[in-house]
Design a protein around this motif. Structure first.
Motif, short mmCIF file in Angstrom:
data_model
loop_
_atom_site.label_atom_id
_atom_site.label_comp_id
_atom_site.label_asym_id
_atom_site.label_seq_id
_atom_site.Cartn_x
_atom_site.Cartn_y
_atom_site.Cartn_z
N THR A 125 -8.91 -126.17 57.66
CA THR A 125 -8.67 -125.77 56.28
C THR A 125 -8.03 -126.90 55.48
OG1 THR A 125 -8.44 -123.46 56.93
CG2 THR A 125 -7.53 -124.09 54.79
N LEU A 126 -7.08 -127.59 56.10
CA LEU A 126 -6.42 -128.71 55.41
C LEU A 126 -7.43 -129.80 55.06
CD1 LEU A 126 -3.16 -129.05 57.56
CD2 LEU A 126 -3.30 -128.29 55.18
N ALA A 151 2.00 -139.24 54.40
CA ALA A 151 0.71 -138.94 53.79
C ALA A 151 -0.30 -138.39 54.78
CB ALA A 151 0.14 -140.20 53.13
N ALA A 152 0.10 -138.18 56.03
CA ALA A 152 -0.82 -137.75 57.08
C ALA A 152 -0.90 -136.23 57.11
CB ALA A 152 -0.35 -138.29 58.42
N ARG A 153 -1.98 -135.69 56.62
CA ARG A 153 -2.15 -134.23 56.59
C ARG A 153 -2.41 -133.70 58.00
NH1 ARG A 153 -5.15 -132.38 51.04
NH2 ARG A 153 -4.63 -134.18 49.75
N GLY A 154 -1.82 -132.56 58.30
CA GLY A 154 -2.01 -131.93 59.59
C GLY A 154 -1.25 -132.57 60.72
N HIS A 172 -4.51 -147.43 55.72
CA HIS A 172 -5.62 -146.80 55.02
C HIS A 172 -5.15 -146.30 53.66
CE1 HIS A 172 -9.32 -144.68 54.35
NE2 HIS A 172 -8.71 -143.52 54.26
N PRO A 173 -5.81 -146.69 52.57
CA PRO A 173 -5.35 -146.31 51.23
C PRO A 173 -5.84 -144.94 50.77
CG PRO A 173 -7.20 -147.79 51.03
CD PRO A 173 -6.90 -147.67 52.51
N GLY A 174 -6.75 -144.34 51.53
CA GLY A 174 -7.29 -143.05 51.13
C GLY A 174 -6.62 -141.89 51.84
N GLY A 175 -7.32 -140.76 51.87
CA GLY A 175 -6.80 -139.57 52.52
C GLY A 175 -7.18 -139.53 53.99
N TRP A 176 -6.35 -138.81 54.76
CA TRP A 176 -6.60 -138.66 56.20
C TRP A 176 -6.01 -137.33 56.63
CZ3 TRP A 176 -3.33 -138.05 60.44
CH2 TRP A 176 -3.88 -138.28 61.71
N CYS A 177 -6.76 -136.60 57.44
CA CYS A 177 -6.29 -135.31 57.92
C CYS A 177 -6.60 -135.17 59.40
CB CYS A 177 -6.94 -134.16 57.15
SG CYS A 177 -6.32 -132.52 57.61
N ASP A 178 -5.58 -134.86 60.18
CA ASP A 178 -5.73 -134.59 61.61
C ASP A 178 -6.36 -133.21 61.80
OD1 ASP A 178 -5.49 -134.38 64.34
OD2 ASP A 178 -3.32 -134.14 64.35
N VAL A 179 -7.45 -133.14 62.53
CA VAL A 179 -8.09 -131.86 62.82
C VAL A 179 -7.92 -131.58 64.32
CG1 VAL A 179 -10.14 -130.44 62.47
CG2 VAL A 179 -9.75 -132.40 60.99
N THR A 228 -9.73 -128.66 52.22
CA THR A 228 -9.01 -128.71 50.95
C THR A 228 -8.93 -130.14 50.44
OG1 THR A 228 -7.71 -126.75 51.51
CG2 THR A 228 -6.83 -128.19 49.80
N MET A 229 -8.64 -131.08 51.34
CA MET A 229 -8.56 -132.49 50.96
C MET A 229 -9.90 -132.98 50.40
SD MET A 229 -7.65 -135.80 53.39
CE MET A 229 -9.23 -135.70 54.27
N LEU A 230 -10.99 -132.62 51.08
CA LEU A 230 -12.31 -133.03 50.62
C LEU A 230 -12.64 -132.42 49.27
CD1 LEU A 230 -14.27 -132.74 53.98
CD2 LEU A 230 -13.67 -134.85 52.80
N ALA A 231 -12.28 -131.15 49.08
CA ALA A 231 -12.54 -130.47 47.81
C ALA A 231 -11.75 -131.11 46.68
CB ALA A 231 -12.22 -128.98 47.92
#
Length: 231
Positions: A219-220, A140-143, A205-212, A223-226
């Motif tokens: 961009t990832l 589930a880990a974006r990026g 963590h039960p929510g979203g997470w994105c490595d920047v 997109t997740m925030l949108a």
């Protein structure tokens, strides 16, 4: 030692080399995601979690970070003459942070869902833990590129292995830092001294997470925030 951690260390000193041109003239924490800098997102997370004091360390293009925080005198800055990595940076900032334990946060990630620092504080048990790390399932880990950093047992204890990614947020006791002679070292060195004792625990963590950490992460994350905003 205080029981309830109320001091937060935000790591903002690194070169951000993986970001390529984006960090050629600005430090990575000042990169914007959806119109808001990564550093401001991290500071807001701390404020929402009820943090009493916040320390930001700086090195690369430190004057930009200092200028960004000029109207925030309540935020202390730990200026590093050289890169000390996470462990060395935390050790150097201890006089500003105060008694153990403390919270630490890497600003190069974007989150959705419950505040991770608030969740860590609610779950913190100093009788059983020397560190409590916020984790994200690798799937589930974006990026993120990899299979994970830790394997989590049913009782929450961690061991090295695949499965879960360290998200960059934790509570940690700092007494062990005094036994590490090096000035420049990763927090992995401290964790590796705690893990055999079964004192490193993980919270998912039960929510979203994105490595920047790379350019495409911007961009990832946007997109997740949108996606969340449109739910």
């Amino acid at each position: 030692m205080r029981h309830d951690p109320d001091a937060l260390m935000i790591f903002a000193a690194g070169f951000g080399t993986r970001m390529g041109p984006l960090t050629a003239t600005r430090p990575k924490p000042l990169i914007e995601v959806a119109g808001r800098t990564l550093l401001d997102r991290a500071l807001a997370m701390g404020a929402q979690a009820g943090v009493a004091r916040t320390v930001v360390n700086t090195h690369y293009l430190r004057e930009q970070v200092a200028a960004h925080l000029a109207d925030r005198p309540e935020i202390a800055i730990s200026a590093e003459a050289e890169i000390l990595e996470t462990g060395g940076g935390l050790k150097a900032a201890l006089p500003l942070l105060g008694p153990s334990p403390v919270m630490t946060l890497n600003p190069d990630a974007v989150w959705t869902g419950p505040n991770p620092l608030a969740a860590l504080r609610a779950a913190w048990d100093p009788a059983r833990m020397d560190a409590l790390l916020m984790l994200v399932p690798a799937s589930a880990a974006r990026g993120y590129r990899g299979q994970g950093d830790f394997t989590r047992a049913p009782d929450g204890r961690l061991s090295r292995g695949p499965g879960h990614v360290y998200s960059g947020a934790q509570i940690v006791k700092t007494e062990g830092l005094s036994a590490i002679a090096e000035a420049n070292f990763s927090l992995n060195l401290l964790w590796d001294r705690m893990l055999p004792e079964g004192r490193v625990h993980g919270l998912i963590h039960p929510g979203g997470w994105c490595d920047v950490g790379r350019p495409e992460g911007v961009t990832l994350a946007e997109t997740m925030l949108a996606d969340v905003a449109h739910v």
